[in-house]
Design a protein around this motif. Structure first.
Motif, PDB file in Angstrom:
ATOM      1  N   MET A   1       0.847  -1.208   0.000  1.00  0.00           N
ATOM      2  CA  MET A   1       0.000   0.000   0.000  1.00  0.00           C
ATOM      3  C   MET A   1       0.873   1.244   0.000  1.00  0.00           C
ATOM      4  O   MET A   1       0.553   2.258  -0.623  1.00  0.00           O
ATOM      5  CB  MET A   1      -0.925   0.017   1.232  1.00  0.00           C
ATOM      6  N   ARG A   2       1.945   1.165   0.743  1.00  0.00           N
ATOM      7  CA  ARG A   2       2.843   2.307   0.833  1.00  0.00           C
ATOM      8  C   ARG A   2       3.540   2.584  -0.511  1.00  0.00           C
ATOM      9  O   ARG A   2       3.706   3.720  -0.906  1.00  0.00           O
ATOM     10  CB  ARG A   2       3.893   2.056   1.933  1.00  0.00           C
ATOM     11  N   SER A   3       3.887   1.522  -1.209  1.00  0.00           N
ATOM     12  CA  SER A   3       4.679   1.709  -2.436  1.00  0.00           C
ATOM     13  C   SER A   3       3.810   1.827  -3.681  1.00  0.00           C
ATOM     14  O   SER A   3       4.244   2.339  -4.702  1.00  0.00           O
ATOM     15  CB  SER A   3       5.670   0.558  -2.591  1.00  0.00           C
ATOM     16  N   ASP A   4       2.594   1.375  -3.606  1.00  0.00           N
ATOM     17  CA  ASP A   4       1.768   1.308  -4.814  1.00  0.00           C
ATOM     18  C   ASP A   4       0.433   2.035  -4.580  1.00  0.00           C
ATOM     19  O   ASP A   4      -0.478   1.517  -3.927  1.00  0.00           O
ATOM     20  CB  ASP A   4       1.548  -0.178  -5.151  1.00  0.00           C
ATOM     21  N   GLY A   5       0.338   3.244  -5.134  1.00  0.00           N
ATOM     22  CA  GLY A   5      -0.849   4.073  -4.942  1.00  0.00           C
ATOM     23  C   GLY A   5      -2.109   3.408  -5.444  1.00  0.00           C
ATOM     24  O   GLY A   5      -3.178   3.473  -4.820  1.00  0.00           O
ATOM     25  N   LYS A   6      -2.008   2.724  -6.600  1.00  0.00           N
ATOM     26  CA  LYS A   6      -3.168   2.085  -7.181  1.00  0.00           C
ATOM     27  C   LYS A   6      -3.660   0.940  -6.282  1.00  0.00           C
ATOM     28  O   LYS A   6      -4.864   0.784  -6.054  1.00  0.00           O
ATOM     29  CB  LYS A   6      -2.816   1.548  -8.574  1.00  0.00           C
ATOM     30  N   PHE A   7      -2.689   0.199  -5.793  1.00  0.00           N
ATOM     31  CA  PHE A   7      -3.035  -0.915  -4.895  1.00  0.00           C
ATOM     32  C   PHE A   7      -3.726  -0.368  -3.644  1.00  0.00           C
ATOM     33  O   PHE A   7      -4.745  -0.886  -3.187  1.00  0.00           O
ATOM     34  CB  PHE A   7      -1.748  -1.673  -4.511  1.00  0.00           C
ATOM     35  N   SER A   8      -3.163   0.725  -3.115  1.00  0.00           N
ATOM     36  CA  SER A   8      -3.723   1.342  -1.921  1.00  0.00           C
ATOM     37  C   SER A   8      -5.169   1.755  -2.163  1.00  0.00           C
ATOM     38  O   SER A   8      -6.044   1.581  -1.300  1.00  0.00           O
ATOM     39  CB  SER A   8      -2.858   2.551  -1.545  1.00  0.00           C
ATOM     40  N   GLU A   9      -5.403   2.287  -3.367  1.00  0.00           N
ATOM     41  CA  GLU A   9      -6.764   2.699  -3.715  1.00  0.00           C
ATOM     42  C   GLU A   9      -7.712   1.497  -3.764  1.00  0.00           C
ATOM     43  O   GLU A   9      -8.851   1.577  -3.290  1.00  0.00           O
ATOM     44  CB  GLU A   9      -6.735   3.374  -5.082  1.00  0.00           C
ATOM     45  N   THR A  10      -7.201   0.416  -4.310  1.00  0.00           N
ATOM     46  CA  THR A  10      -7.995  -0.808  -4.376  1.00  0.00           C
ATOM     47  C   THR A  10      -8.400  -1.259  -2.959  1.00  0.00           C
ATOM     48  O   THR A  10      -9.555  -1.628  -2.715  1.00  0.00           O
ATOM     49  CB  THR A  10      -7.171  -1.941  -5.051  1.00  0.00           C
ATOM     50  N   ILE A  11      -7.430  -1.184  -2.069  1.00  0.00           N
ATOM     51  CA  ILE A  11      -7.719  -1.612  -0.693  1.00  0.00           C
ATOM     52  C   ILE A  11      -8.779  -0.695  -0.053  1.00  0.00           C
ATOM     53  O   ILE A  11      -9.716  -1.170   0.607  1.00  0.00           O
ATOM     54  CB  ILE A  11      -6.437  -1.619   0.173  1.00  0.00           C
ATOM     55  N   THR A  12      -8.644   0.584  -0.269  1.00  0.00           N
ATOM     56  CA  THR A  12      -9.637   1.529   0.272  1.00  0.00           C
ATOM     57  C   THR A  12     -11.026   1.190  -0.258  1.00  0.00           C
ATOM     58  O   THR A  12     -12.012   1.184   0.499  1.00  0.00           O
ATOM     59  CB  THR A  12      -9.263   2.971  -0.108  1.00  0.00           C
ATOM     60  N   GLN A  13     -11.082   0.911  -1.541  1.00  0.00           N
ATOM     61  CA  GLN A  13     -12.348   0.552  -2.175  1.00  0.00           C
ATOM     62  C   GLN A  13     -12.935  -0.711  -1.550  1.00  0.00           C
ATOM     63  O   GLN A  13     -14.121  -0.774  -1.231  1.00  0.00           O
ATOM     64  CB  GLN A  13     -12.065   0.266  -3.657  1.00  0.00           C
ATOM     65  N   LEU A  14     -12.054  -1.664  -1.403  1.00  0.00           N
ATOM     66  CA  LEU A  14     -12.482  -2.938  -0.817  1.00  0.00           C
ATOM     67  C   LEU A  14     -12.981  -2.758   0.614  1.00  0.00           C
ATOM     68  O   LEU A  14     -13.969  -3.356   1.041  1.00  0.00           O
ATOM     69  CB  LEU A  14     -11.301  -3.904  -0.799  1.00  0.00           C
ATOM     70  N   ARG A  15     -12.276  -1.952   1.312  1.00  0.00           N
ATOM     71  CA  ARG A  15     -12.637  -1.684   2.705  1.00  0.00           C
ATOM     72  C   ARG A  15     -14.060  -1.123   2.789  1.00  0.00           C
ATOM     73  O   ARG A  15     -14.869  -1.537   3.632  1.00  0.00           O
ATOM     74  CB  ARG A  15     -11.622  -0.677   3.256  1.00  0.00           C
ATOM     75  N   LYS A  16     -14.343  -0.179   1.884  1.00  0.00           N
ATOM     76  CA  LYS A  16     -15.698   0.401   1.832  1.00  0.00           C
ATOM     77  C   LYS A  16     -16.729  -0.660   1.523  1.00  0.00           C
ATOM     78  O   LYS A  16     -17.808  -0.696   2.117  1.00  0.00           O
ATOM     79  CB  LYS A  16     -15.737   1.498   0.760  1.00  0.00           C
ATOM     80  N   LYS A  17     -16.372  -1.505   0.564  1.00  0.00           N
ATOM     81  CA  LYS A  17     -17.298  -2.573   0.162  1.00  0.00           C
ATOM     82  C   LYS A  17     -17.609  -3.491   1.363  1.00  0.00           C
ATOM     83  O   LYS A  17     -18.764  -3.844   1.597  1.00  0.00           O
ATOM     84  CB  LYS A  17     -16.650  -3.370  -0.971  1.00  0.00           C
ATOM     85  N   VAL A  18     -16.559  -3.827   2.102  1.00  0.00           N
ATOM     86  CA  VAL A  18     -16.737  -4.703   3.263  1.00  0.00           C
ATOM     87  C   VAL A  18     -17.617  -4.020   4.312  1.00  0.00           C
ATOM     88  O   VAL A  18     -18.553  -4.612   4.860  1.00  0.00           O
ATOM     89  CB  VAL A  18     -15.358  -5.085   3.871  1.00  0.00           C
ATOM     90  N   GLU A  19     -17.323  -2.758   4.553  1.00  0.00           N
ATOM     91  CA  GLU A  19     -18.090  -2.021   5.570  1.00  0.00           C
ATOM     92  C   GLU A  19     -19.561  -1.914   5.167  1.00  0.00           C
ATOM     93  O   GLU A  19     -20.459  -2.058   5.992  1.00  0.00           O
ATOM     94  CB  GLU A  19     -17.500  -0.629   5.778  1.00  0.00           C
ATOM     95  N   LEU A  20     -19.770  -1.665   3.894  1.00  0.00           N
ATOM     96  CA  LEU A  20     -21.133  -1.534   3.393  1.00  0.00           C
ATOM     97  C   LEU A  20     -21.902  -2.851   3.541  1.00  0.00           C
ATOM     98  O   LEU A  20     -23.071  -2.866   3.936  1.00  0.00           O
ATOM     99  CB  LEU A  20     -21.077  -1.125   1.913  1.00  0.00           C
ATOM    100  N   ALA A  21     -21.185  -3.923   3.225  1.00  0.00           N
ATOM    101  CA  ALA A  21     -21.823  -5.240   3.332  1.00  0.00           C
ATOM    102  C   ALA A  21     -22.154  -5.563   4.791  1.00  0.00           C
ATOM    103  O   ALA A  21     -23.123  -6.252   5.083  1.00  0.00           O
ATOM    104  CB  ALA A  21     -20.896  -6.309   2.760  1.00  0.00           C
TER     105      ALA A  21
END
Ligand code: ADP
Ligand code: MG
Length: 509
Positions: free
Chosen positions: A487-507
């Protein structure tokens, strides 16, 4: 037949009139030797039935009433009768049969609070007396209800006519059967049960139960009382809050019935006083309670108390009381853990005969953590909303209810929920994430899911590992660090994780 019956009634009536005269004569003597309150409480309810063979048969509202009478007023009554009749008589008694109508079934129906005051009662009584012919023997139900409100004075009243239905101001709902056992209440419950089975006979005297609001203190101490009344029919158990005790004490001083007040409590086999912290600063009440406590303790009667904190931390209480509270056993009730909360909700829903989906129960249990009363409040709110709006009981409805009851909801996120969301996101079969496969895409999804599990749930590393096919905790740490680094080295990956996190929280919402 008819004629005989009529004749008999005539005879009975004239005898009754005669008897009533004798009794009234006695009453006028007795009236001058006892307080007004005692007279109303203990003598007005007596109905003379028959005087024959040197024996006066009277009718009283309850066994307890009779025992009280016998203990305190028997000599007075026999002496007076002997004076009036010119010879000695024995007294025997019968009790009014049960009256369903006067058995309270809800706490609201209990006369503990909001009883009409003494003046109101006495008016009511004298009115009804003045309109009835002198020789009328009251029908059990009417008479019972009337005396019920009198007995044994507004402050320490009984509600029914026979000893078996003496309820000690105990709510029948509070039993051991529906008190759910958990780590949080284990000692308190075990001690309470021991005391209930052998009141006054254990070293737990007094038994002091302490703990925060809504954790089950009142339920548990009332369960003792209910158990005693149920198991030991001859024993008397009474429940009183310290506030009510205080109010009644002050009242009895004003009415000059303090002797009756103390004697009443001293006659109990089990005295249960709730929330003793409210005795703080009330010195006279404490003093009175101190003496009652001593008497009961000396007699080997059981005392049960509850408090919001351990006795030694009670402020504004006399040292001698605090030291006595520590004579027996002090046991705490802690906030319930998740398993206990789930068990309480399940028990409650079974009791209400309503099926509630497991995920809804878990959701409420996960979000309402501090207080069992609130937990129950949520469940009741849920049932009410479902029935009023004719809706199905499901997670969505539970979320709506919880928002209004608890204010904010934590997300209900489970490791399984995370696995589901992550697998959906990467479009891989869910079982693979738990399998041994080392396919790169699966390994990556698995690491992300482990990372989110660590971030979003309270589960231990060990538990998380177990949910991923029994991997050990070092694997979980490794995964977590790998994801963090990337996450620290890869901005795109970090964004993916943020997205996923939202998805999990929403679910999990
Ligand atoms: P407290 O007196 O400690 O404030 P209560 O005894 O009034 O708490 O309990 C609040 C509510 O929670 C009551 O309705 C009670 O029946 C319920 N309750 C508390 N503990 C338990 C338990 N262990 N099992 C089932 N119900 C419980
Ligand atoms: Mg309470």
């Amino acid at each position: 037949m008819d004629f005989v019956f009529h004749q008999r009634t005539e005879m009975n009536n004239s005898q009754t009139v005669e008897l009533r005269k004798i009794w009234d004569n006695c009453l006028s003597h007795i009236r001058s030797s006892v307080t007004k309150q005692s007279f109303k409480t203990w003598f007005e309810p007596i109905v003379p039935l028959e005087l024959a063979n040197g024996e006066l048969k009277i009718r009283v509202p309850s066994q307890f009433f009779y025992e009280w009478l016998e203990e305190r007023y028997y000599p007075l009554i026999t002496r007076t009768l002997a004076d009036v009749l010119g010879h000695e008589v024995k007294i025997s008694h019968s009790i009014f049969p049960d009256s369903e109508a006067s058995t309270p079934t809800s706490p609201e129906a209990y006369p503990a609070e909001g009883l009409p005051n003494a003046t109101a009662i006495s008016n009511q009584v004298s009115q009804s007396h003045s309109t009835e012919p002198e020789n009328v023997i009251y029908p059990p139900s009417a008479r019972t209800r009337e005396t019920a409100s009198l007995l044994p004075s507004p402050t320490y009243g009984f509600t029914n006519s026979s000893s078996s239905s003496f309820n000690g101001f105990l709510h029948p709902r509070y039993t051991f059967e529906n008190f759910i056992k958990g780590d949080s209440n284990q000692l308190a419950r075990a001690a309470a049960l021991a005391v209930a089975n052998n009141p006054g006979g254990t070293s737990f005297n007094p038994l002091v139960i302490y703990g925060g609001v809504g954790l089950g203190k009142t339920h548990l101490i009332q369960a003792i009382g209910n158990h005693v009344l149920h198991q030991h029919k001859a024993k008397r158990a009474i429940y009183v809050s310290s506030e009510k005790f205080t109010v009644d004490f002050v009242d009895s001083i004003q009415r000059d019935t303090i002797n009756d007040f103390s004697a009443f409590y001293r006659s109990m086999d089990v005295l249960i006083v709730d929330d003793i912290q409210f005795f703080a600063g009330k010195e006279k009440t404490q003093d009175s309670f101190f003496h009652i406590f001593n008497t009961l303790h000396q007699l080997g009667r059981q005392i049960v108390l509850s408090s919001d904190r351990p006795p030694k931390e009670l402020k504004g209480l006399d040292e001698r009381l605090i030291s006595r509270f520590q004579w027996g056993l002090t046991a705490d009730i802690q906030p319930p853990d998740l398993e206990t909360r789930i068990a309480i909700l399940r028990n409650k829903s079974e009791h209400e005969n309503i099926e509630i989906p497991q995920d809804v129960i878990e959701f409420i249990a996960a979000n309402v953590t501090s207080n069992i009363r609130e937990l129950e409040g949520c469940l009741i709110g849920l049932l009410a909303k479902a029935s009023l709006e004719n809706r199905e009981i499901n997670l969505a409805l539970a979320q709506e209810v919880l928002k209004s009851v608890v204010g904010s909801i934590k997300y209900h996120i489970t490791i399984e929920g995370i696995q589901r969301s992550v697998c959906e996101f990467f479009d891989i079969p869910e079982d693979l994430i738990r399998a041994k496969t080392r396919k790169q895409e699966v390994v990556s999804a698995r690491q992300i899911a482990m990372y989110l599990a660590k971030e979003l749930t309270n589960s231990s590393l060990k538990t998380i590992g177990l949910h991923f096919g029994g991997r050990d905790h070092s694997t979980v740490i490794h995964s977590y660090q790998t994801v963090e680094d990337q996450m620290r080295s890869d901005g795109k990956f970090s964004e993916t994780i943020t997205q996923l996190r939202k998805k999990v929280e929403l679910a999990g919402k």
